[in-house]
Design an enzyme around this catalytic site. Structure first.
Site, short mmCIF file in Angstrom:
data_model
loop_
_atom_site.label_atom_id
_atom_site.label_comp_id
_atom_site.label_asym_id
_atom_site.label_seq_id
_atom_site.Cartn_x
_atom_site.Cartn_y
_atom_site.Cartn_z
N GLU A 46 29.88 26.08 30.84
CA GLU A 46 29.20 24.86 31.30
C GLU A 46 27.69 25.00 31.11
O GLU A 46 27.02 25.68 31.89
CB GLU A 46 29.50 24.56 32.77
CG GLU A 46 30.94 24.16 33.05
CD GLU A 46 31.14 23.68 34.49
OE1 GLU A 46 30.13 23.43 35.19
OE2 GLU A 46 32.31 23.61 34.92
N GLU A 52 35.13 28.71 39.15
CA GLU A 52 33.93 29.03 39.93
C GLU A 52 34.27 29.66 41.29
O GLU A 52 33.53 29.49 42.26
CB GLU A 52 33.06 27.79 40.12
CG GLU A 52 32.49 27.26 38.81
CD GLU A 52 31.51 26.11 39.00
OE1 GLU A 52 31.62 25.38 40.01
OE2 GLU A 52 30.64 25.95 38.15
#
Length: 821
Positions: free
Chosen positions: A248, A179
């Protein structure tokens, strides 16, 4: 005669050959051994469960329709001290990967080594922060050297065990960084250079499988960028030749101390997955599939709870979270049945307007269709190939043959399990546990101000304690004379603090304590205090509750008492301030009870069973109990306690803080799945302790003889309410549409009775069903009782032939049932 050694070698070869030996991608799908695949995965983190739980969790994942298990690798857990490694117990990464391999599932290995994961410090070891000239996640030589060292070590371990797909093992994808695209703008050009370095470093490790970078729109080739979030159906990778992957899909959300309990509906999770595959994507992973428990000091935040349940398909204890588990299993089975059509078929779409569309996948062998309705307020009636179909609001219908709807994300046909807790039947009767106690020895800190090191500066807690403990003492001695200008009628201790929890003492007297509001960790503590002429000992106890795990430069977020610290004297209209920040400060990491391991089963320390005090700060409590009978998960109820830490037979089951209540507003009894989800949309537990039940893994318990529970209570609580219980299925209910199959299961217990059953148009929800305006002409309760009572599970076709024809004037017919276990 075939030698035994040759036979074993052949068996090993056959076992490993089921895994991918070639992993590639062609823009439409991940290709494994020459076959395009639709891949469904679920995140299970090995340190958030125990090795004894792993086989069952992974087996349930496979039975739920998963192809792969995804896990992070936790740097600070494996290298708590520089160049000293730990892969024991629930940190045995290789054992976890081999357990997945045993179940014939693939693995996505997210090495990071930054993980976020609501894990303490995002997975970075604090010693890394304390190295000279250190900056995280940028082109800093010291950081890159340490990151490369750890990443290389993990890769070498995995290679040695032949676990990459290129070696015949289960790992089909590996991840570097995590991320970073969310924060790269804060790092400027150095951030771009860093992410290029990450890609080059990863490629140089030659793992033989693709590397991914999630949330990294500018991922350098050949890195594959992937999506994280509640919805990723609009995601487009930065290279048209790479597959669309969702690393995710957040099945719920995590919980903060003082926060409510967030829920994401089953319908919405299923909608997000079906919509993703409708739009031509190929790999989807649930974060989390099993959340588990933040044992010890692993929870990050700050203020993330010990429970990491995450409203996942498998709950914190490993039970099936029904209906989420079952509804998604049905979806997985259907998607797998359509795999060849989805990955090889030609794609066409029809836009019906008002956010309604059809997607058709067609091969020479047949067609499969998705009907999607993204409208948040109205159902849709569409005509497709001469037939009429109703697509409910915010749902996707799936027609594997483009004729018959076999699944709709908003129509749940799987059971809801009602979980109940039962008292500990191993005890003779429900009695209060017998407690002994001893005080935490803090006199040296309160009266003498003596620590381990002394400096004329207030330091960040991370620098002094190296995150070896939640606790750090800051102590100084101030000599005051009555003629000192600060001397006055009213004197105050004034502290600028970033301690998550602060306790202040002057000359051994408790001045006061404070805990920060979540998100407001810079505050001023000011309290009136009594000072004496001569020496005055000021002792400040700073407590952390998980270090930050997310954001640009999060490693620099201060913790502890960073100052300034003042003595303020007020005399009539005059106010005098005395700055103590540059005084000689003495520091002591931790508490004596932790150093002496009062929590250990082998501890020989003396405890008192007489006049056990309750609601006393800085106090240790100890009791023994019998392990609950059976095999169901064990929980301990810590309601009545304040804040502290709990151990079972020396195993740290995490921080507790039941005194911290959530606010009274913002909860809802009904959760509307329609419309985009966000963490505050569906919440429960208003005005209640954030967490009162704590997981006690069976492997922590001695099934015969006594077990020990030790509590360290910081702020004062009453342990007399503490008790052990088991958690299991107490009842099941379902509302299944006609032409589907009712499946009921008590998961190890027999179905004892059918409490309610109605076929027609029943109303209500689980626990409050009632008959509607039309009802079948047969005795539905008796039919189901004959089919199900006494069995652990049963399956019944829902049809008018089975239950009789209700006169419902064309209304959709369903069977509602509630059973006891």
């Amino acid at each position: 005669m075939v030698s035994l050694r040759f036979l074993v070698c052949c068996l090993l070869f056959l076992a490993s050959s089921v895994y991918a030996t070639i992993v590639s991608h062609d823009g439409r799908a991940i290709t494994i051994d020459g076959n395009r695949r639709v891949l469904l995965s679920g995140s299970i983190h090995y340190p958030r469960s125990t090795p004894e739980m792993w086989p069952d969790l992974i087996k349930k994942g496979k039975e739920g329709g998963l192809d792969a298990i995804e896990t992070y690798v936790f740097w600070n857990a494996h290298e708590p001290t520089r160049r000293q490694y730990d892969f024991s117990g629930n940190l045995d990464l290789i054992r976890f990967l081999k357990t997945i391999q045993d179940q014939k599932l693939y693995v996505v290995l997210r090495i990071g080594p930054y993980v976020c994961a609501e894990w303490n410090y995002g997975g970075f070891p604090v010693w890394l922060h304390n190295m000279p000239d250190m900056e995280f996640r940028t082109t800093n030589k010291a950081f890159m050297n340490e990151m490369q060292n750890f990443t290389t070590m993990i890769v070498d371990m995995v290679k040695k065990n032949k676990l990459f797909a290129s070696q015949g093992g289960p790992i089909i994808l590996a991840q570097i960084e995590n991320e970073y695209g969310n924060v790269i703008g804060s790092y400027g050009e150095m951030g771009k250079a860093y992410i290029q370095w990450c890609a080059n470093m990863a490629q140089s490790l030659d793992v033989g499988v693709p590397w991914i970078m999630c949330q990294q729109d500018d991922a350098p080739q050949p890195m594959l960028n992937t999506c994280n979030g509640y919805y990723c159906d609009n995601f487009e990778p930065n290279n048209a030749n790479t597959p669309k992957m969702w690393t995710e899909n957040w099945t719920g959300w995590y919980q903060n101390w003082g926060g409510k309990n967030p829920h994401r509906t089953t319908e919405d999770v299923a909608f997000s997955v079906a919509r993703f595959f409708q739009r031509g994507e190929t790999f989807q992973n649930y974060y989390m599939y099993h959340g588990g428990t933040n044992f010890g000091r692993t929870a990050g935040g700050p203020y993330i709870t010990t429970s990491y349940d995450y409203d996942a398909p498998l709950d914190e204890f490993g039970n099936l979270n029904q209906p989420k588990y079952g509804h998604l299993k049905q979806l997985h089975d259907i998607l797998h049945s359509m795999e060849k059509t989805l990955t090889y078929g030609n794609v066409s779409t029809i836009d019906f307007g008002n956010f309604v569309s059809a997607t058709i996948y067609k091969t020479e062998g047949g067609s499969s269709c998705f009907f999607g309705n993204v409208n948040e307020s109205s159902d849709a009636t569409i005509n497709f190939q001469g037939e009429t179909y109703v697509v409910p609001t915010w749902s996707v219908s799936i027609l594997p043959d483009c004729k018959t709807e076999v699944y709709n994300t908003a129509k749940i046909n799987t059971q809801t399990s009602v979980m109940v807790k039962k008292p500990n039947e191993a005890e003779d009767k429900p009695i209060n546990l017998k407690w002994s106690w001893r005080p935490e020895n803090i006199d040296n800190f309160l009266l003498k101000g003596r620590g381990e090191s002394t400096m004329r500066q207030l330091f960040d807690q991370k620098i002094v304690s190296n995150d070896q403990s939640d606790y750090l003492w800051y102590m100084t001695t101030l000599n005051l004379k009555e003629e000192d200008p600060v001397w006055g009628k009213n004197m105050y201790l004034h502290i600028n603090s970033t301690a998550h929890v602060l306790h202040a003492f002057v000359n051994g007297q408790h001045v006061g304590n404070y805990h920060a509001e979540n998100g407001k960790f810079h505050y001023v503590f000011e309290q009136e205090a009594k000072f004496n002429p001569g020496d005055n000992v000021i002792s400040l106890l700073s407590i952390t509750v998980g270090l930050p795990n997310y954001g640009a430069f999060f490693e620099n977020v201060p913790a502890g008492i960073t100052g300034p610290v003042f003595i303020i004297g007020k005399n009539d209209d005059e106010t005098i301030v005395k700055d103590l920040s540059a005084h000689k400060w003495s520091y002591k990491t931790g508490l004596s009870g932790f150093e002496n391991q009062l929590f250990s089963s082998e501890s020989q320390s003396k405890w008192s069973g007489d006049s056990v005090p309750f609601n006393r700060t800085m106090t240790w409590y100890k009791t023994t109990f019998k392990a609950p009978l059976g095999s169901e998960p064990v929980v301990v109820d810590l309601l009545g306690l304040g804040k502290g830490t709990a151990w079972i037979n020396g195993n740290n089951i995490g921080r507790y803080w039941p005194e911290f209540l959530s606010t009274e507003d913002g909860c809802s009894t009904e959760c509307n799945y329609r419309g985009a989800y966000y963490a505050e949309k569906c919440q429960t537990n208003c005005g209640e302790p954030t967490q009162r039940w704590y997981h006690v893994p069976r492997s922590f318990l001695n099934p015969k003889g006594d077990n020990t529970l030790v509590l360290f209570e910081e702020i004062g609580g009453n342990p007399s309410f503490v008790n052990f219980q088991t958690i299991g299925v107490g009842g099941v209910c379902a509302n299944v549409y006609e032409k589907n199959v009712l499946e009921l299961s008590c998961h190890g217990r027999p179905i004892s009775a059918i409490k309610f059953a109605s076929f027609g148009n029943p109303r209500g929800k689980c626990g409050s069903f009632e008959k509607g305006t039309c009802e079948a002409n047969k005795d539905v309760v008796n039919i189901l009782s004959a089919e199900c009572v006494g069995k652990e599970k049963c399956s019944v076709n829902v049809s008018a032939e089975k239950f009789g024809v209700p006169e419902c004037d064309g209304a959709t017919r369903s069977l509602a049932v509630e059973a006891l276990c």
